[in-house]
Design an enzyme around this catalytic site. Structure first.
Site, PDB file in Angstrom:
ATOM      1  N   LYS A  52       7.091   4.317   6.048  1.00 14.47           N
ATOM      2  CA  LYS A  52       7.953   2.526   6.449  1.00 14.47           C
ATOM      3  C   LYS A  52       9.511   2.427   6.978  1.00 14.47           C
ATOM      4  O   LYS A  52       9.931   2.901   6.167  1.00 14.47           O
ATOM      5  CB  LYS A  52       7.646   1.679   5.599  1.00 14.47           C
ATOM      6  N   GLU A  82      -4.084  -7.800   6.692  1.00 13.94           N
ATOM      7  CA  GLU A  82      -3.489  -6.523   7.393  1.00 13.94           C
ATOM      8  C   GLU A  82      -5.088  -6.607   8.221  1.00 13.94           C
ATOM      9  O   GLU A  82      -5.403  -5.104   8.809  1.00 13.94           O
ATOM     10  CB  GLU A  82      -3.423  -5.670   6.255  1.00 13.94           C
TER      11      GLU A  82
END
Length: 434
Positions: free
Chosen positions: A347, A207
């Site tokens: 999400k 990430e």
């Protein structure tokens, strides 16, 4: 037939940023407008989360293939939504949900439904000659989100000795998103220099954060504080810390040992902490550092602990529920009723549908929760979450560090949106600064 009727739907298997298969969908309308979208994938899966349909064929991608979900798009979903009006997003999404017929989208796959759902919205936005954020959010969409940028990785995301998963910064004191992004990027670059000078690795995790082996968990904050100061910014005034310790994973490590509690499986694997001890740890951390946001501060199954955590820290910092809510409205509603957390991580892949994602954000805001629109571990160049963050005036976005192009794509899209808004743009930190 309406000029915005859906006339073509196609899905394909592509790769995400972790090298695993994911889905991309293309939708074409009668007026030849095209929408294309690809879905992210999270590494950890919470209970009740929408099903990411995988093939399970170990001869392909170690069982991670998505050809079944692609087939569902090209055959079942396409047949169901051809002829529907792309500008009626809710009806299109409802048709797919009803076709699936399961409580967690396990028949068609949430990844299949989400890819089509987002592609439909993009095609409709093009047909309306509107940017996606404006199409989804209307005239009120104007708040640029404060980035929650990943600096250092640990936990199961990194091959190091750090127990907690993500150490992040938030530039709440910036005047605009453009400046917030610049500040954050400069701090991450400065952190790289500091790590190199100390002989630490500057290899980048999935990430975009660095994953060095440190002396202990607290050194991560010390290094970030040094980077903030050396980059020329004021910690606690312009820059604040955020933490995602992913405590469900530490809870799982203890459970694997036959214990109830939390195991610091990297730094002190023989030690098991109770909920009260973990809460004391967070209280001490808040006294020492300007921690503004704590995500998954306890495990999703530790609801009694969450109540204590919220009572102790809910009036002081942002307590973000990820595993606890998983972007699901029913789990979010239970959080309201039980007085747990004060923020939700959003999400799209956890719920698997654009309409339901927007509804969850709306529900959170109406009940006084803050919202953080988030990426997944496995990402693509798709930038839909950037548009969602502005469309809903969410105020915050978690999109990783600036050393992975799949993450940078989201930040660059936000720069474009801010430029498009011009004087209408309001940075999320502005509200806090007043």
């Amino acid at each position: 037939m309406s000029s915005t009727a859906i006339v073509y739907v196609n899905g394909r298997e592509i790769l995400d940023s972790c090298g695993n298969p994911t889905i991309e969908a293309t939708v074409v309308l009668e007026n030849e407008c095209v929408g294309q979208a690809s879905v992210p994938s999270g590494r950890s899966k919470a209970a009740d989360e929408a099903v990411e349909l995988r093939d399970g064929d170990m001869a392909r991608y170690g069982g991670m293939g998505v050809l079944k979900a692609v087939e569902n798009i090209n055959e079942r979903i396409a047949e169901a939504i051809l002829g529907l009006d792309a500008c009626d997003q809710e009806s299109v999404d409802r048709e797919m949900i009803n076709l699936d017929g399961s409580p967690n989208k396990g028949n068609l796959g949430a990844n299949a439904i989400l890819a089509v759902s987002m592609a439909v919205a993009k095609a409709a936005a093009e047909a309306c000659k509107l940017p996606l954020f404006r199409y989804l959010g209307g005239v009120s969409a104007h708040v640029m989100p404060v980035p929650m940028m990943n600096m250092l990785d640990g936990g199961r995301r990194a091959d190091n000795n750090v127990d907690f998963q993500e150490f992040l910064i938030q530039p709440w004191g910036a005047p605009t998103f453009r400046e917030a992004l610049r500040w954050s990027a400069e701090i991450q670059q400065t952190l790289a220099s500091i790590l190199s000078e100390r002989g630490y690795s500057v290899s980048v995790g999935d990430e975009g954060g660095f994953a060095p082996k440190l002396k202990n968990n607290d050194e991560a904050f010390e290094l970030m504080a040094m980077a903030v100061e050396k980059a020329g910014y004021k910690l606690g005034e312009q820059i604040f810390f955020a933490l995602d310790p992913a405590m469900s994973e530490l809870f799982g490590e203890a459970k694997a040992k036959g214990k109830v509690g939390y195991c610091l499986f990297k730094s002190d694997p023989d030690r098991i902490l109770g909920s009260d001890e973990v809460i004391d740890c967070w209280l001490a951390l808040c006294r020492k550092w300007p921690l503004r946001s704590l995500e998954d501060g306890l495990a999703e199954d530790d609801r009694d602990g969450w109540k204590k955590l919220t009572a102790s820290l809910g009036g002081k910092i942002q307590l973000v529920a990820d595993d606890l809510c998983s972007t699901l409205m029913n789990r979010l509603g239970r959080g309201f009723r039980e007085g747990i957390a004060n923020s939700i991580l959003v999400k799209t892949d956890q719920i698997g549908c654009l309409t339901e994602t927007l509804n969850t954000i709306n529900l959170a805001m109406r009940n006084g929760y803050t919202t953080v629109v988030s990426h997944g571990s496995g990402e693509t160049e798709d930038t839909t979450i950037a548009d969602i963050a502005v469309a809903t005036n969410a105020g915050q976005i978690k999109a990783g560090g600036v050393r992975r192009s799949d993450r940078v794509a989201k930040y660059n899209q936000l720069l474009r949106i801010e430029e498009h808004l011009g004087d209408e743009a309001v940075f999320g930190g502005t509200f806090w600064n007043k």
